[in-house]
Design a protein around this motif. Sequence first.
Motif, PDB file in Angstrom:
ATOM      1  N   THR A 248       0.769  -1.110  -0.035  1.00  0.00           N
ATOM      2  CA  THR A 248       0.042   0.021   0.156  1.00  0.00           C
ATOM      3  C   THR A 248       0.774   1.290   0.082  1.00  0.00           C
ATOM      4  O   THR A 248       0.633   2.163  -0.650  1.00  0.00           O
ATOM      5  N   ALA A 249       1.931   1.138   0.773  1.00  0.00           N
ATOM      6  CA  ALA A 249       3.020   2.211   0.726  1.00  0.00           C
ATOM      7  C   ALA A 249       3.587   2.676  -0.597  1.00  0.00           C
ATOM      8  O   ALA A 249       3.583   3.787  -0.828  1.00  0.00           O
ATOM      9  N   ASN A 250       3.679   1.500  -1.315  1.00  0.00           N
ATOM     10  CA  ASN A 250       4.278   1.812  -2.758  1.00  0.00           C
ATOM     11  C   ASN A 250       3.170   2.530  -3.604  1.00  0.00           C
ATOM     12  O   ASN A 250       3.646   3.229  -4.458  1.00  0.00           O
ATOM     13  N   VAL A 251       2.241   2.268  -3.417  1.00  0.00           N
ATOM     14  CA  VAL A 251       1.019   3.059  -4.128  1.00  0.00           C
ATOM     15  C   VAL A 251       0.786   4.443  -3.664  1.00  0.00           C
ATOM     16  O   VAL A 251       0.607   5.444  -4.417  1.00  0.00           O
ATOM     17  N   LEU A 252       0.696   4.589  -2.404  1.00  0.00           N
ATOM     18  CA  LEU A 252       0.633   6.009  -1.707  1.00  0.00           C
ATOM     19  C   LEU A 252       1.773   6.922  -2.049  1.00  0.00           C
ATOM     20  O   LEU A 252       1.607   8.033  -2.374  1.00  0.00           O
ATOM     21  N   PHE A 253       2.979   6.261  -2.221  1.00  0.00           N
ATOM     22  CA  PHE A 253       4.262   6.868  -2.744  1.00  0.00           C
ATOM     23  C   PHE A 253       3.937   7.483  -4.070  1.00  0.00           C
ATOM     24  O   PHE A 253       4.526   8.621  -4.404  1.00  0.00           O
ATOM     25  N   ALA A 254       3.554   6.669  -5.204  1.00  0.00           N
ATOM     26  CA  ALA A 254       3.126   7.115  -6.244  1.00  0.00           C
ATOM     27  C   ALA A 254       2.283   8.540  -6.155  1.00  0.00           C
ATOM     28  O   ALA A 254       2.442   9.481  -7.273  1.00  0.00           O
ATOM     29  N   VAL A 255       1.190   8.440  -5.767  1.00  0.00           N
ATOM     30  CA  VAL A 255       0.275   9.518  -5.143  1.00  0.00           C
ATOM     31  C   VAL A 255       0.896  10.821  -5.021  1.00  0.00           C
ATOM     32  O   VAL A 255       0.795  11.832  -5.661  1.00  0.00           O
ATOM     33  N   GLU A 256       1.688  10.676  -3.924  1.00  0.00           N
ATOM     34  CA  GLU A 256       2.315  11.817  -3.187  1.00  0.00           C
ATOM     35  C   GLU A 256       3.474  12.514  -4.066  1.00  0.00           C
ATOM     36  O   GLU A 256       3.620  13.566  -4.284  1.00  0.00           O
ATOM     37  N   ALA A 257       4.393  11.349  -4.604  1.00  0.00           N
ATOM     38  CA  ALA A 257       5.367  11.862  -5.449  1.00  0.00           C
ATOM     39  C   ALA A 257       4.851  12.790  -6.763  1.00  0.00           C
ATOM     40  O   ALA A 257       5.405  13.533  -6.989  1.00  0.00           O
ATOM     41  N   THR A 258       3.860  12.139  -7.312  1.00  0.00           N
ATOM     42  CA  THR A 258       3.308  12.723  -8.377  1.00  0.00           C
ATOM     43  C   THR A 258       2.575  14.108  -8.077  1.00  0.00           C
ATOM     44  O   THR A 258       3.087  15.249  -8.729  1.00  0.00           O
ATOM     45  N   ARG A 259       2.074  14.487  -6.982  1.00  0.00           N
ATOM     46  CA  ARG A 259       1.806  15.731  -6.519  1.00  0.00           C
ATOM     47  C   ARG A 259       2.865  16.586  -6.523  1.00  0.00           C
ATOM     48  O   ARG A 259       2.674  17.541  -6.777  1.00  0.00           O
ATOM     49  N   ARG A 260       3.930  16.319  -5.857  1.00  0.00           N
ATOM     50  CA  ARG A 260       5.178  17.218  -5.621  1.00  0.00           C
ATOM     51  C   ARG A 260       5.953  17.233  -6.677  1.00  0.00           C
ATOM     52  O   ARG A 260       6.458  18.212  -6.853  1.00  0.00           O
ATOM     53  N   TRP A 261       5.861  16.362  -7.791  1.00  0.00           N
ATOM     54  CA  TRP A 261       7.006  16.353  -8.732  1.00  0.00           C
ATOM     55  C   TRP A 261       6.476  16.562 -10.208  1.00  0.00           C
ATOM     56  O   TRP A 261       7.245  16.543 -11.131  1.00  0.00           O
ATOM     57  N   ALA A 262       5.177  16.559 -10.443  1.00  0.00           N
ATOM     58  CA  ALA A 262       4.648  16.736 -11.590  1.00  0.00           C
ATOM     59  C   ALA A 262       5.310  17.884 -12.170  1.00  0.00           C
ATOM     60  O   ALA A 262       5.458  18.060 -13.711  1.00  0.00           O
ATOM     61  N   GLY A 263       5.188  19.026 -11.567  1.00  0.00           N
ATOM     62  CA  GLY A 263       5.768  20.203 -12.236  1.00  0.00           C
ATOM     63  C   GLY A 263       7.219  20.394 -12.732  1.00  0.00           C
ATOM     64  O   GLY A 263       7.659  20.886 -13.644  1.00  0.00           O
ATOM     65  N   ASP A 264       8.052  19.187 -12.170  1.00  0.00           N
ATOM     66  CA  ASP A 264       9.323  18.983 -12.691  1.00  0.00           C
ATOM     67  C   ASP A 264       9.288  18.077 -13.877  1.00  0.00           C
ATOM     68  O   ASP A 264      10.352  17.523 -14.276  1.00  0.00           O
TER      69      ASP A 264
END
Length: 315
Positions: free
Chosen positions: A192-208
């Motif tokens: 589950t943590a692997n999926v949650l990581f994808a959610v938050e990392a995309t929120r933070r880094w999509a602008g990059d």
Amino acid sequence: MTDRSRITTPFGAASTAEQVVEGIDLTGRRVVVTGGASGIGVETARALAGAGAEVTLAVRDTAAGDRTAEDVVATTGNKLVHVARLDLADQASVRAFAEGWDGPLHILVNNAGIMASPLGRTAEGWELQFATNHLGHFTLTTGLLPALRAAGGARVVSVSSAAHLRSPVVFEDIHFERRAYDPWLAYGQSKTANVLFAVEATRRWAGDGIFVNALMPGGIRTNLQRYVTEEELDRLRAASGGGGPRWKTPEQGAATSVLVATSPLLDGVGGRYFEDCAEAGPNEPDTRTGVAAYALDPEAAARLWDVSVAAVTSR
């Protein structure tokens, strides 16, 4: 998320990694595959190298890595296959890998993991499955962030599992310090943590230009199941009505990872969960497919990020 927005592809459960990357040119792209010396990691690396990428196998056993690299070079003709040591349960090893990386990184496949192991703890006292499957990859990916940014458009692949349906992240006792240890619940919360990581990392880094997606590769008989007995597998098959798990070949098991890493259909897409080469729908009660709502919960994703930062920086 509505059905209309769900991503579908021409591929499915029987597709192989080589098939999903056919026609995609990765020449000049640099790739890291964790756990690239065994199981679906080998076939993930082979498919990406076959498409022209420069591939680094990030592995705990470098002798096995060297043998895999030789095999991949022999089968693809691509000599740009490297081996580097990485022990995800050892934060110093993870930081050393990230600090030693030079230049851009276009694709990071967070593939390595352990499944349903007996209770073990790292030097920090962290439960071993959560430490390896999530915290190790968390430190690796955040440590490689400058390289991912330098790529000018990068993808991170977070290999999860249908086992995430077994447990959310239990923030009150992540490391089984007060509750009884259950190897499958521990594995489930790490996935589950692997999926949650994808959610938050995309929120933070999509602008990059960095997008992170998670996936379920399917059931593949590999060294990942070294702690799982045949009796346990029989029990799992019986619990699923006798029909599962349906085994894929390693080449089929690597297909969804390779699709998430390379498909033009996922350009600008992140924070989602895929299975059988398509975006998964919501999990339905009493089924073992789809994605749990708690695994895509943005509040849980943000909380996990904060907990992870506090853990890996408090040493």
